[in-house]
Each structure stands twice: as C-alpha cells, then as structure tokens.
Design an enzyme around this catalytic site. Structure first.
Site, mmCIF file in Angstrom:
data_model
loop_
_atom_site.group_PDB
_atom_site.id
_atom_site.type_symbol
_atom_site.label_atom_id
_atom_site.label_comp_id
_atom_site.label_asym_id
_atom_site.label_seq_id
_atom_site.Cartn_x
_atom_site.Cartn_y
_atom_site.Cartn_z
ATOM 1 N N LYS A 1 21.363 -27.238 21.381
ATOM 2 C CA LYS A 1 20.307 -27.142 20.375
ATOM 3 C C LYS A 1 19.617 -25.772 20.388
ATOM 4 O O LYS A 1 19.806 -24.988 21.304
ATOM 5 C CB LYS A 1 19.286 -28.272 20.583
ATOM 6 C CG LYS A 1 19.895 -29.674 20.598
ATOM 7 C CD LYS A 1 20.322 -30.159 19.220
ATOM 8 C CE LYS A 1 21.260 -31.333 19.272
ATOM 9 N NZ LYS A 1 20.716 -32.633 18.980
HETATM 10 C C1 LIG Z 1 21.019 -34.077 19.072
HETATM 11 C C2 LIG Z 1 20.334 -35.011 18.166
HETATM 12 C C3 LIG Z 1 19.714 -36.190 18.620
HETATM 13 C C4 LIG Z 1 19.837 -36.681 20.036
HETATM 14 O O1 LIG Z 1 19.397 -35.789 21.002
HETATM 15 P P1 LIG Z 1 19.990 -35.901 22.491
HETATM 16 O O2 LIG Z 1 19.130 -34.968 23.273
HETATM 17 O O3 LIG Z 1 21.411 -35.462 22.420
HETATM 18 O O4 LIG Z 1 19.850 -37.315 22.933
HETATM 19 C C5 LIG Z 1 19.037 -36.973 17.726
HETATM 20 N N1 LIG Z 1 18.972 -36.657 16.423
HETATM 21 C C6 LIG Z 1 19.570 -35.556 15.934
HETATM 22 C C7 LIG Z 1 19.447 -35.264 14.471
HETATM 23 C C8 LIG Z 1 20.291 -34.710 16.789
HETATM 24 O O5 LIG Z 1 20.900 -33.637 16.287
#
Ligand SMILES: *Cc1c(COP(=O)(O)O)cnc(C)c1O
Length: 438
Positions: free
Chosen positions: A203
């Site tokens: 991210k």
């Molecule tokens: C990555 C993501 C999540 C989940 O996050 P994690 O840290 O991987 O559990 C939830 N919603 C969206 C839109 C994402 O891109």
C-alpha cells in the site's frame, strides 16, 4: 533505428526485462532510516506494543497527518474494517452497503462480523460507490455505508454524508488504498465517522508486513476499538495488569517493529506522493491522447493517491466494435506484457459474484449480473498498473511504458484477428456454468 515491430511478433521489447526488479520500481523503499528504526526496536528489548512508544507515536503522527483526534493501530486493514463496524455498534444481521467493485475484504469483514453486505454498483467515471444506487439500496435494516476510496480516489463523500444523515446510517471509510488523498481539502480518513487504513507492504503507506490503522474524531469509537483490539481488556501500560475483560474480543494489535517501519515511511509520504503525482500525470496525459484509451479521472474537488492506475479500452472508439471488450483487453494485455509493461487485471469478479460471498447469500437472493452493470463493464474492458509507479524514481520507466502503449496502439489492427478468433467468456459466466453443473 528502433525496431517498430511489436515484441509479441518478435520485435524488441520497449521496457527493460529487469525493470520490475530494479531499484526504481522497488516498493516499499527501504532506507537506512527503516533499518535503524527496526534494529532500534530489537535492541531496545521492548517488543510488546503496550510497553514501547513506537505504536503510540505512529498513532499520534497519523492522527495529526489526517487531521482527526484519534488513531488506533491494528494488525491489518481487514481487522480495521471489522473493528470499525463493531465499534460503531453495527449489529449482527444489519445490512451494510458496500460497492460491488472492491477488494474482497470490503465485503468479507462485514460477513465475519455477522452483517449482510448489500452490493451497490459504482459510478462509471470515478469507479467508486454510486450515491444514487446506494440510496436505492437502503432498507429498514441498513445501518452503515462502507465507502471505498478505490484506487486511491475519495468517494463522493458529500452525497454519501447526506444519505447517511437522512437515514441515520454510520459512514465508514475503507481508505486502505487512499493514504494522503484529499476531498475538499480534507484528508481521506477524516471524511466519515470512522476510517480503516491498511499498512500492507503493497500500500501507499506500507509497513514491512501487515498492519492497519483506524482514525476517528469520536472518543467512544476509539475506546471500543481499543477494547476490541486487545482481549476486551483496558491495557494502558501503566500499573499492574488486572486481567479484567469487559467484552469478548480477539487480538488485533500492531507490532512494534511494524510501527517503527511505518513511521519512517510516513515521514516521506507527502514528498513521495508529490513526485509520484507528477510522474503519473505525465504518463496518463500521453495515454489519454490515444483515442479509445480511457484514463482515470480525478474530479477537481479531490486529489488521487494513485494506488493503482486503471486503463479502460473502448472497443467502439478503438475502431473494433465487433470485438468483445474482454477479448480486446486480453489481447492488449498480451501485447503490452510482451513490450514489458506490467498491466494486469485487478478484480476479475464483482464482489457479489465471488464464490465465497455467493455461498453466504440467502438462497432466494442469487447473484444477478444485471444488478451491477458498470462494475461488470469495467472489469471486462480494463487493466491496471500496480506497484511499479509507486516509487518516485519510476518516472523514466513510466515514460518507456507510455512509448510501449503508443507502439501497441498504433499497430492494434494487427492484434484484432487474434481477438476475433478467441473464445472469450467472462469469469462470472464460467463460474455460473460450474454452479449450474454442480
Ligand atoms: C488492502 C485492502 C484491504 C485489506 O487490507 P489488509 O491490510 O490487506 O487486510 C481492504 N480494503 C481494500 C480496498 C484494500 O485495498
């Protein structure tokens, strides 16, 4: 002279083969600051988050960055969505509006907490939840809207706020892809009643593994998040632990090492965003000049975090209305990959078509593709660029990628025979057939 033949047909590839493993596309960027911060935690001997200051410092710094009173660090973005639902009092059995187009966790988190996701189609320009369709999906059982700032672009929050207020709904942001994006000058994470962020290594604000953050202005929401992230206990780190639990809860704390790593990333977030914004805009401007390629639109009242770059291919404007959008996208992916451009689909199904989510639907309400036509259309006719463009040093590589797009676009006629002879069926149809045979 440059070889103008498509790499797919034996020409020279446009982008270096090792570009994806190079320093200019590395993500997250790991510098001496991260190494020292992580080693500092190891050397401190204080590894649990209640004793050590790194987690608390990250929470303070992120609350300040976003412009909210409170932040709580968690083990993942998925845990953050779950605890946002729990802490705002969304009851088991309640309906939660979610976009039909998102990452699976947007729908699985409500299901894991006993809620019923109700899927809403997206806006064809922003790819985020359509407020008009959301209004039409509200029932007496609806308790919350889960607004996903997909690809890094904030949703139409004024319209969603008005809708939430009119019906007494909680407005939750899934800001997992939108760190640093703004709406009317305010940060994602400060736009709803509570917001969930992911710190997954992929991210925009990464950690060296898994993590998440919750932001809110409401001290009561914060208190409930804190209880639910740590066994239902009030762990202050002061005095003797009482081992007194007031609610049944799991363990969703962030580890100290992850917090220390992310604090270093946060210190560079704004600066990296600015360089990325310049690189991405230059890249998208060149693609937008190619007739038939639809580049992401960022309305003037918001800023885009550019977590992913989605490109749609319009078969009409590309001059091949007889080729199905899915076949055109498939052949373009092959040609672009051969040139070295890392295009790939992101989400190959609407959320309600996911086998896992179909399995938990009431039997009398089967998945109906016609309910979310925009989501289906976007899945069929688009590809994304992920991760490569996040590194601020990726600018020159993105220029090469734009060269490759221009080369492929100029010669797309040569790809059409293969697209025409392809037997292409969307994944949801393939799954439907499997379900029918079962
Ligand atoms: C990555 C993501 C999540 C989940 O996050 P994690 O840290 O991987 O559990 C939830 N919603 C969206 C839109 C994402 O891109």
């Amino acid at each position: 002279m440059a070889d103008s033949r498509l790499a797919m047909f034996g020409g020279t590839r446009t982008v270096d083969a090792d570009a994806g493993a190079s320093e200019s596309t590395a993500w997250p960027i790991v510098t001496d600051a991260e190494r020292e911060a992580v080693l500092g935690v190891l050397d401190s001997g204080r590894l649990t988050s209640v004793e050590h200051g790194e987690v608390q410092l990250l929470e303070q710094e992120w609350a300040q960055y976003v412009g909210v009173r409170h932040c709580a660090a968690l083990s993942s973005g998925t845990a953050a969505i779950e605890l946002a639902l729990v802490a705002t009092g969304i009851e088991p059995g309640a309906e939660v509006l979610v976009p039909a187009f998102s990452f699976i966790a947007t729908a699985s988190a409500p299901v894991l907490r006993g809620c019923v996701p109700v899927y809403v189609d997206i806006d064809p320009v922003t790819y985020t939840i359509d407020p008009v369709a959301a209004a039409a999906a509200i029932t007496p059982r609806t308790q919350a809207i889960l607004a996903v700032h997909l690809h890094g672009l904030p949703c139409d929050m004024d319209a969603l706020r008005a809708l939430a207020d009119r019906h007494g709904l909680v407005l939750i942001e899934d800001a997992a892809q939108a760190h640093g994006a703004t709406y009317h000058g305010r940060q994602a994470g400060a736009l709803g009643d509570v917001a969930a962020f992911s710190l997954n290594a992929s991210k925009n604000l990464p950690t060296s593994g898994e993590g998440g953050l919750i932001t809110t202005d409401d001290p009561e929401i914060l208190q409930r998040v804190l209880l639910h992230r740590q066994f239902g206990e009030e762990l202050t780190g002061r005095g003797e632990r009482a081992y007194l639990s007031t609610v049944v809860a799991g363990n969703a704390k962030l580890s100290t090492i992850q917090a220390a790593f992310t604090r270093c990333q946060l210190a560079r977030l704004a600066e990296r965003h600015e360089q990325r914004d310049r690189n991405v805009r230059r890249f998208l401007d060149r693609l937008a000049a190619l007739d038939g390629i639809v580049t992401p639109h960022c309305p003037p009242d918001r800023t885009h975090a550019w977590f992913q770059l989605r490109l749609r291919f319009d078969n009409q404007r590309s001059g091949c209305p007889d080729v199905s959008p899915g076949a055109l996208r498939t052949i373009l992916q092959r040609a672009l990959r051969a040139e070295g451009v890392p295009v790939r689909p992101y989400q190959s199904l609407p959320l309600p078509a996911q086998p896992a989510l179909r399995a938990v639907r009431p039997a009398d309400q089967p998945y109906r593709p016609q309910d979310h036509p925009t989501t289906l259309a976007v899945i069929e006719d688009s590809l994304t660029i992920q991760r490569w463009h996040l590194n601020p040093a990726a600018g020159p590589l993105l220029d090469r990628c734009a060269d490759a797009f221009e080369k492929v676009w100029e010669q797309r006629e040569l790809l059409l025979p293969a697209a025409r002879s392809m037997t292409y069926r969307p994944l949801w149809q393939q799954l439907d057939r499997t379900a029918a045979q079962a």
